[in-house]
Each structure stands twice: as structure tokens, then as C-alpha cells.
Design a protein around this motif. Structure first.
Motif, PDB file in Angstrom:
ATOM      1  N   ILE A 160       0.839  -1.203   0.000  1.00  0.00           N
ATOM      2  CA  ILE A 160       0.000   0.000   0.000  1.00  0.00           C
ATOM      3  C   ILE A 160       0.875   1.255   0.000  1.00  0.00           C
ATOM      4  O   ILE A 160       0.558   2.240  -0.653  1.00  0.00           O
ATOM      5  N   LYS A 161       1.983   1.221   0.701  1.00  0.00           N
ATOM      6  CA  LYS A 161       2.931   2.327   0.819  1.00  0.00           C
ATOM      7  C   LYS A 161       2.283   3.602   1.362  1.00  0.00           C
ATOM      8  O   LYS A 161       2.322   4.655   0.731  1.00  0.00           O
ATOM      9  N   PRO A 162       1.682   3.529   2.567  1.00  0.00           N
ATOM     10  CA  PRO A 162       1.110   4.748   3.137  1.00  0.00           C
ATOM     11  C   PRO A 162       2.216   5.728   3.525  1.00  0.00           C
ATOM     12  O   PRO A 162       3.393   5.355   3.629  1.00  0.00           O
ATOM     13  N   TYR A 163       1.841   6.961   3.712  1.00  0.00           N
ATOM     14  CA  TYR A 163       2.804   7.980   4.108  1.00  0.00           C
ATOM     15  C   TYR A 163       2.114   8.972   5.027  1.00  0.00           C
ATOM     16  O   TYR A 163       0.902   8.930   5.218  1.00  0.00           O
ATOM     17  N   GLY A 164       2.888   9.866   5.606  1.00  0.00           N
ATOM     18  CA  GLY A 164       2.330  10.825   6.537  1.00  0.00           C
ATOM     19  C   GLY A 164       2.580  12.255   6.115  1.00  0.00           C
ATOM     20  O   GLY A 164       3.478  12.543   5.323  1.00  0.00           O
ATOM     21  N   TYR A 165       1.770  13.146   6.660  1.00  0.00           N
ATOM     22  CA  TYR A 165       1.873  14.585   6.432  1.00  0.00           C
ATOM     23  C   TYR A 165       2.286  15.206   7.752  1.00  0.00           C
ATOM     24  O   TYR A 165       1.626  15.001   8.774  1.00  0.00           O
ATOM     25  N   CYS A 166       3.403  15.917   7.755  1.00  0.00           N
ATOM     26  CA  CYS A 166       3.956  16.487   8.982  1.00  0.00           C
ATOM     27  C   CYS A 166       4.327  17.945   8.765  1.00  0.00           C
ATOM     28  O   CYS A 166       5.297  18.231   8.052  1.00  0.00           O
ATOM     29  N   LEU A 167       3.554  18.833   9.367  1.00  0.00           N
ATOM     30  CA  LEU A 167       3.879  20.259   9.347  1.00  0.00           C
ATOM     31  C   LEU A 167       4.221  20.763   7.942  1.00  0.00           C
ATOM     32  O   LEU A 167       5.228  21.417   7.705  1.00  0.00           O
ATOM     33  N   GLY A 168       3.345  20.441   6.983  1.00  0.00           N
ATOM     34  CA  GLY A 168       3.505  20.932   5.619  1.00  0.00           C
ATOM     35  C   GLY A 168       4.413  20.108   4.731  1.00  0.00           C
ATOM     36  O   GLY A 168       4.690  20.507   3.602  1.00  0.00           O
ATOM     37  N   GLU A 169       4.861  18.946   5.202  1.00  0.00           N
ATOM     38  CA  GLU A 169       5.736  18.090   4.407  1.00  0.00           C
ATOM     39  C   GLU A 169       5.220  16.657   4.425  1.00  0.00           C
ATOM     40  O   GLU A 169       4.560  16.237   5.365  1.00  0.00           O
ATOM     41  N   TYR A 170       5.551  15.909   3.372  1.00  0.00           N
ATOM     42  CA  TYR A 170       5.146  14.513   3.249  1.00  0.00           C
ATOM     43  C   TYR A 170       6.333  13.612   3.579  1.00  0.00           C
ATOM     44  O   TYR A 170       7.439  13.846   3.108  1.00  0.00           O
ATOM     45  N   TYR A 171       6.080  12.562   4.392  1.00  0.00           N
ATOM     46  CA  TYR A 171       7.135  11.631   4.778  1.00  0.00           C
ATOM     47  C   TYR A 171       6.670  10.195   4.586  1.00  0.00           C
ATOM     48  O   TYR A 171       5.545   9.851   4.936  1.00  0.00           O
ATOM     49  N   GLY A 172       7.572   9.374   4.052  1.00  0.00           N
ATOM     50  CA  GLY A 172       7.273   7.962   3.883  1.00  0.00           C
ATOM     51  C   GLY A 172       7.296   7.225   5.207  1.00  0.00           C
ATOM     52  O   GLY A 172       7.958   7.635   6.162  1.00  0.00           O
ATOM     53  N   ILE A 173       6.546   6.145   5.266  1.00  0.00           N
ATOM     54  CA  ILE A 173       6.549   5.261   6.424  1.00  0.00           C
ATOM     55  C   ILE A 173       7.142   3.953   5.911  1.00  0.00           C
ATOM     56  O   ILE A 173       6.533   3.274   5.104  1.00  0.00           O
ATOM     57  N   SER A 174       8.353   3.634   6.374  1.00  0.00           N
ATOM     58  CA  SER A 174       9.020   2.503   5.749  1.00  0.00           C
ATOM     59  C   SER A 174       9.454   1.401   6.708  1.00  0.00           C
ATOM     60  O   SER A 174       9.364   0.233   6.367  1.00  0.00           O
ATOM     61  N   ASP A 175       9.923   1.722   7.869  1.00  0.00           N
ATOM     62  CA  ASP A 175      10.498   0.705   8.743  1.00  0.00           C
ATOM     63  C   ASP A 175       9.475   0.159   9.736  1.00  0.00           C
ATOM     64  O   ASP A 175       8.846   0.921  10.470  1.00  0.00           O
TER      65      ASP A 175
END
Length: 192
Positions: A160-175
Motif C-alpha cells: 500500500i505504501k502509506p505515508y504521513g503529512y507532517c507540518l507541511g511536508e510529506y514523509y514515507g513510512i518505511s520501517d
């Protein structure tokens, strides 16, 4: 360890960055990028989205009383970002992004075919706050693209490769950091 105090903000992170589809009557369906979303109850499953009343999708959701939460994958971040920058009043976001609308089973708003997970929602309550309306909804159905399911038919988050939004930036969730309950195996270390 010292702490520095800041003024109150919505400082939870990461947030889910999702695409919400909405449609009312004969108006073309719209896509809105939402980071203010989450789970409110498990049995029955209840979720929410927070939408500013000035946003075009707010009145579509309010009129229809339903929406679809489409969970995108990390490779769709540019389209997710774009859908949050332009208004559906002016732009057909399906056409602009190349996303494919697919009829839902229970609601008028379409699913986004390219998003690996789609959650059909029926509004049960609206909470009007100062900056946002919170559309609390019952989950009517969850759809998964077959290619993101494992051999047992369960969602595979690596696919699925979800990711997160943090204070105006996008970050991958990998580990992967652990599985629910793994701390019990570490109890002797935690208690020491």
C-alpha cells in the motif's frame, strides 16, 4: 531534558494524507486532499474528516451526506498535493490528475481506482467547530486493490505504501518497528 513551550497548535503528527471524493446530485464529483481524518469508533466502524466550510467539497459532503476516503500510496504524493492546491469549483481534478472514478457500492461519490484503499462513508453527525466542520461517518464498505493484499487476503502495508503529512511536508513510512503486543516479550527490559 528541557522543554520549550509553544503556542497551541494542532501538533499531532504524522497525519494521514488522504483524498476524499464527494458528489451531490448531478454536479461532477470532486477530490479534496484532507489531513484531518481518523478513526472515532471500532464497533461499528466510525471515521471522520474535518473540512473547512470555505472548501468546495464541504457543501458537496453536507448536501449528499456521504463521501469516500481514498488512501493513496507514496508514489501518488504529487497528485495528492495538487488536489489540495486547486479548487474543484475551477478544475476537474479527475481529469487533471488522470485518476479514474469508479462507482461505489453504497454512495454516490466515486472511488479513485488508482488508490489502493477506498472507504465508503455515510455521515451520521456533523460537528461545526470554529474553523472546520467535522463529518462523522459510518463506514459502509472498504475496498482494496487486489495487488495490495497478501496471500491470505489481508492488506499488505508494504504494498500500500502509506505515508504521513507532517507540518507541511510529506514523509514515507518505511520501517516496521514492532507488532502489537511485542513489548510483552521485552517486559523484563522495560521493568528494569
Amino acid at each position: 531534558m528541557s522543554k520549550k513551550i509553544h503556542k497551541p497548535i494542532t501538533g499531532l503528527f504524522p497525519l494521514s494524507a488522504v483524498l476524499v471524493t464527494a458528489q451531490s446530485g448531478d454536479i461532477r464529483p470532486n477530490i479534496i486532499t484532507i489531513a484531518w481524518t481518523g478513526v472515532m469508533n471500532s464497533i461499528p466502524p466510525v471515521v471522520y474528516v474535518g473540512v473547512n466550510p470555505l472548501r468546495y467539497s464541504n457543501h458537496l459532503i453536507a448536501e449528499a451526506g456521504e463521501y469516500v476516503i481514498n488512501i493513496p500510496s507514496a508514489d501518488q504524493v504529487p497528485a495528492v498535493d495538487y488536489c489540495g492546491l486547486v479548487s474543484g469549483r475551477d478544475v476537474d481534478k479527475f481529469e487533471a490528475t488522470g485518476f479514474t472514478p469508479v462507482p461505489a457500492e453504497h454512495v454516490q461519490a466515486p472511488l479513485i481506482a488508482e488508490c489502493p484503499v477506498n472507504i465508503e462513508c455515510k455521515v451520521r453527525q456533523v460537528l461545526h467547530l470554529e474553523s472546520h466542520d467535522v463529518f462523522i461517518a459510518d463506514v459502509l464498505a472498504v475496498h482494496y486493490n487486489e495487488e495490495v493484499l497478501d496471500e491470505k487476503g489481508r492488506p499488505d502495508y508494504q504494498k500500500i505504501k502509506p505515508y504521513g503529512y507532517c507540518l507541511g511536508e510529506y514523509y514515507g513510512i518505511s520501517d516496521k518497528l514492532g507488532s502489537q503486543g511485542f513489548s510483552r516479550k521485552l517486559k523484563h527490559r522495560i521493568d528494569e
